[in-house]
Design a protein around this motif. Structure first.
Motif, PDB file in Angstrom:
ATOM      1  N   GLY A 204      -0.523  -1.751   0.065  1.00  0.00           N
ATOM      2  CA  GLY A 204       0.638  -0.892   0.205  1.00  0.00           C
ATOM      3  C   GLY A 204       0.512   0.423  -0.537  1.00  0.00           C
ATOM      4  N   GLU A 205       1.650   1.115  -0.685  1.00  0.00           N
ATOM      5  CA  GLU A 205       1.664   2.471  -1.232  1.00  0.00           C
ATOM      6  C   GLU A 205       2.113   2.550  -2.683  1.00  0.00           C
ATOM      7  OE1 GLU A 205       4.231   4.552   1.416  1.00  0.00           O
ATOM      8  OE2 GLU A 205       2.973   4.152   3.156  1.00  0.00           O
ATOM      9  N   ASN A 206       2.697   1.513  -3.233  1.00  0.00           N
ATOM     10  CA  ASN A 206       3.234   1.565  -4.595  1.00  0.00           C
ATOM     11  C   ASN A 206       2.346   0.857  -5.611  1.00  0.00           C
ATOM     12  OD1 ASN A 206       5.523   2.965  -3.742  1.00  0.00           O
ATOM     13  ND2 ASN A 206       6.509   1.057  -3.112  1.00  0.00           N
ATOM     14  N   VAL A 207       1.085   0.767  -5.339  1.00  0.00           N
ATOM     15  CA  VAL A 207       0.157   0.046  -6.209  1.00  0.00           C
ATOM     16  C   VAL A 207      -0.127   0.867  -7.462  1.00  0.00           C
ATOM     17  CG1 VAL A 207      -2.177  -0.867  -6.361  1.00  0.00           C
ATOM     18  CG2 VAL A 207      -0.892  -1.118  -4.255  1.00  0.00           C
ATOM     19  N   ASN A 208      -0.200   0.195  -8.591  1.00  0.00           N
ATOM     20  CA  ASN A 208      -0.568   0.850  -9.844  1.00  0.00           C
ATOM     21  C   ASN A 208      -2.103   0.897  -9.897  1.00  0.00           C
ATOM     22  OD1 ASN A 208      -1.122   1.596 -12.503  1.00  0.00           O
ATOM     23  ND2 ASN A 208       0.698   0.546 -13.277  1.00  0.00           N
ATOM     24  N   THR A 209      -2.678   1.927  -9.306  1.00  0.00           N
ATOM     25  CA  THR A 209      -4.139   2.010  -9.191  1.00  0.00           C
ATOM     26  C   THR A 209      -4.803   2.119 -10.552  1.00  0.00           C
ATOM     27  OG1 THR A 209      -3.967   4.391  -8.827  1.00  0.00           O
ATOM     28  CG2 THR A 209      -4.109   2.988  -6.868  1.00  0.00           C
TER      29      THR A 209
END
Length: 195
Positions: A181-186
């Motif tokens: 997804g888009e809200n990952v804490n990379t």
């Protein structure tokens, strides 16, 4: 691109290049590898899977469950595994690693089928429960960590989470991270994998 196949025990190829009087060559030697002759080492693997409420988006959990079933089917008979599902709290399939027997795989499939998305994201507890299961035996140890969000319960600071995971990881397991997804804490995931 230079591609060459051979049925010999050792494939040998040579490429040459001349620039004026001087020249160079490259020789490649590759032994034949028969997949039937390769000894696969028994491994320990834990799948740490985010089942928080946000995993309903885009049917994420359904896709993870399908991939998890496929991967467990492919484990060798000498492998050991476990699953730690986490949302508001960590919920292991078993308290310790179990052998990849037919019976344990079937139990794992039932555990996977019962997973549903709900709650928050307790990454700290999930990492603790997972990493503490590994022993220092002479076998490859792997943690497959999958999440779609950021920690919301327990420790939430990425730096402190990574430091804690590194300290707990006494079995020296390799951590493979997957962000969905888009809200990952990379930053958290990258540092977990690197450290």
């Amino acid at each position: 691109i230079y591609w060459h196949t051979a049925d010999d025990n050792v494939g040998v190829s040579t490429m040459t290049y001349r620039d004026g009087e001087e020249g160079t060559f490259m020789m490649m030697m590759a032994p034949t590898v028969d997949p039937g002759d390769v000894k696969v080492l028994p491994k320990d693997i834990i799948f740490c899977i985010d089942t928080s409420g946000s995993m309903t988006d885009d049917l994420r959990l359904q896709q993870v469950k399908k991939a998890l079933r496929h991967t467990i089917k492919k484990l060798g008979t000498d492998d050991r595994f476990n699953i730690v599902a986490f949302s508001t709290e960590a919920r292991p399939f078993q308290n310790t690693l179990v052998s990849a027997t037919t019976e344990n795989r079937e139990k794992a499939f039932r555990f996977i089928d019962e997973l549903s998305p709900r709650g928050a994201t307790a990454i700290e507890e999930a990492l603790e429960r997972s990493l503490e299961m590994f022993t220092k035996e002479e076998r490859p140890r792997m943690l497959v960590f999958l999440t779609d969000g950021m920690p919301t319960i327990g420790e939430t600071d990425p730096g402190r989470l990574v430091a804690k995971a590194t300290k707990i990881n006494e079995g020296k397991a390799r951590i493979f991270v997957f962000g969905v997804g888009e809200n990952v804490n990379t930053r958290l995931l990258d540092n977990l994998a690197n450290d």
